[in-house]
Design a protein around this motif. Structure first.
Motif, PDB file in Angstrom:
ATOM      1  N   UNK A  29      -8.640  11.125   3.025  1.00  0.00           N
ATOM      2  CA  UNK A  29      -9.228  10.205   2.439  1.00  0.00           C
ATOM      3  C   UNK A  29     -10.957  10.464   2.479  1.00  0.00           C
ATOM      4  N   UNK A  37       0.862  -1.453   0.604  1.00  0.00           N
ATOM      5  CA  UNK A  37      -0.217   0.311   0.053  1.00  0.00           C
ATOM      6  C   UNK A  37       0.713   0.948   0.273  1.00  0.00           C
ATOM      7  N   UNK A  38       2.102   1.134   0.450  1.00  0.00           N
ATOM      8  CA  UNK A  38       2.916   2.697   0.790  1.00  0.00           C
ATOM      9  C   UNK A  38       3.408   2.416  -0.560  1.00  0.00           C
ATOM     10  N   UNK A  66       2.373   1.493  -3.116  1.00  0.00           N
ATOM     11  CA  UNK A  66       1.650   1.655  -5.136  1.00  0.00           C
ATOM     12  C   UNK A  66       1.136   3.450  -3.953  1.00  0.00           C
ATOM     13  N   UNK A  67       1.383   4.498  -2.753  1.00  0.00           N
ATOM     14  CA  UNK A  67       0.471   5.159  -2.932  1.00  0.00           C
ATOM     15  C   UNK A  67       1.763   6.386  -3.529  1.00  0.00           C
ATOM     16  N   UNK A 102       0.403   9.032  -1.331  1.00  0.00           N
ATOM     17  CA  UNK A 102       0.587   9.397   0.206  1.00  0.00           C
ATOM     18  C   UNK A 102       0.182  10.186   0.998  1.00  0.00           C
ATOM     19  N   UNK A 103      -0.734   9.330   1.591  1.00  0.00           N
ATOM     20  CA  UNK A 103      -1.499  10.522   2.906  1.00  0.00           C
ATOM     21  C   UNK A 103      -2.154  11.567   2.718  1.00  0.00           C
ATOM     22  N   UNK A 104      -2.597  11.366   1.283  1.00  0.00           N
ATOM     23  CA  UNK A 104      -3.615  12.414   0.620  1.00  0.00           C
ATOM     24  C   UNK A 104      -5.228  12.080   1.700  1.00  0.00           C
ATOM     25  N   UNK A 147       1.727   6.720  -6.932  1.00  0.00           N
ATOM     26  CA  UNK A 147       1.060   7.296  -7.712  1.00  0.00           C
ATOM     27  C   UNK A 147       0.947   8.948  -7.066  1.00  0.00           C
TER      28      UNK A 147
END
Lengths: 184, 158
Positions: free
Chosen positions: A101, A87-88, A90-91, A97-99, A94
């Motif tokens: 939710x 997940x880390x 992937x984010x 990350x930490x956008x 792209x």
């Protein structure tokens, strides 16, 4: 529409695109689950690892002492750690990350507004998920992606109930809250 | 199992997890807004993801069974262990569905969401551990009431 769909795949930046077309992502998950089975002879599953976590955290309850949660099966915990890293990766790749939710119309309307209320909401939700998965002997990975693809009767029943309960919960909530929902 | 092969095994599953977490993220399974729109029947993207995954998996599993493909772990034909029907399956599956419906998170997506920096998934993970432990507690109370001296009920009998 179908041709547009296929044309778009040719130049789809698969590594950096934040969301893949459903059939690409679903196909990849299906192939992945089989590849894991072929390489290790172990079916896909996520929720049993939480029993290993209980055992390693020192719980002496008999449910967590059997073969299913022995130290030899702690690869289940490593699998979850891998999912975290996936997940880390992937984010980060792209750029999301930490956008913040986006919870979508259902959860925005359902969840308490206060921070404390939300923490309680998520804890209670987690407890239901953890209890339910352990009682049913699996979750969406073990029963649905893995079990239904094998034609396992118990997994088909469990998956139908997973989706019915989730859909029913959302539909009842929508009815009770009388949500005015736009596109989420 | 010696410590060397244990490290290889744990390391392999760490890698498998990375692939699975990445795919769950790209599939949109870690996006509560997509779960919300799935359960409100506004956007069936995730339904198609699951249906494709199950369909592709079923074709591969059937081929493996039919042609007796061997696994690479011990070179035996790939096994397809079905999960058992247990008495707790129905209430468990319903509880799971309610929890999933109320939060938009499941045990596999929660760690991926935490990795994505969706911090609330950490609270859900704590809840999942507590819920799992509570099933262990219920199971313990039940087997104390009905003593089974030789062996206690299997994992899923709770």
């Amino acid at each position: 529409m179908t041709t547009d769909f296929f044309n778009s795949i040719g130049n789809l930046p698969l590594l950096s695109a934040d969301l893949w077309p459903a059939w690409v992502a679903g196909g990849a998950i299906g192939i992945f689950a089989f590849a894991q089975r072929w390489l290790t002879d172990q079916p896909l599953g996520c929720s049993a690892a939480f029993g290993n976590v209980c055992a390693r955290a020192g719980s002496r309850l008999p449910l967590f002492q059997g073969d299913a949660h022995s130290r030899a099966t702690d690869w289940k915990i490593w699998f979850l750690i891998g999912i975290f890293l996936g997940g880390l990766f992937a984010s980060v790749s792209s750029g999301t990350w930490a956008a913040p939710t986006h919870f979508g119309a259902l959860y925005e309307a359902l969840m308490p507004q206060s921070a404390l209320g939300r923490i309680a909401w998520w804890l209670l939700g987690g407890v239901l998920i953890g209890m339910g998965a352990r009682m049913a002997g699996g979750c969406t990975s073990g029963h649905t992606i893995n079990g239904v693809a094998m034609g396992s009767p118990a997994s088909i029943v469990a998956s139908i109930l997973f989706f019915s309960a989730a859909l029913g919960t959302a539909q009842i909530a929508q009815f009770l809250l009388n949500l005015k929902l736009g596109a989420a | 199992m010696n410590s060397h092969s244990l490290i290889i095994r744990n390391g392999s599953f760490l890698l498998f997890g990375i692939v699975f977490g990445f795919l769950l993220s790209r599939a949109g399974a870690t996006d509560p807004a997509l779960i919300s729109s799935l359960l409100l029947l506004q956007n069936l993207h995730l339904l198609w993801v699951i249906a494709t995954a199950v369909g592709v998996g079923a074709v591969l599993n059937l081929s493996a069974k039919f042609f007796r493909w061997r696994n690479l772990s011990n070179r035996q034909p790939i096994s397809f262990p079905h999960k058992p029907f247990v008495r707790a399956l129905v209430p468990g599956a319903l509880l799971f569905g309610i929890g999933w419906g109320l939060t938009g998170v499941c045990p596999g997506t929660a760690p991926a969401m935490l990795g994505e920096g969706q911090w609330f998934a950490g609270i859900i993970l704590i809840g999942i551990v507590v819920g799992t432990w509570m099933v262990g507690l219920m199971h313990h109370k039940r087997i104390k009431r009905v003593p089974k001296p030789t062996h206690h009920a299997k994992e899923t009998h709770s």
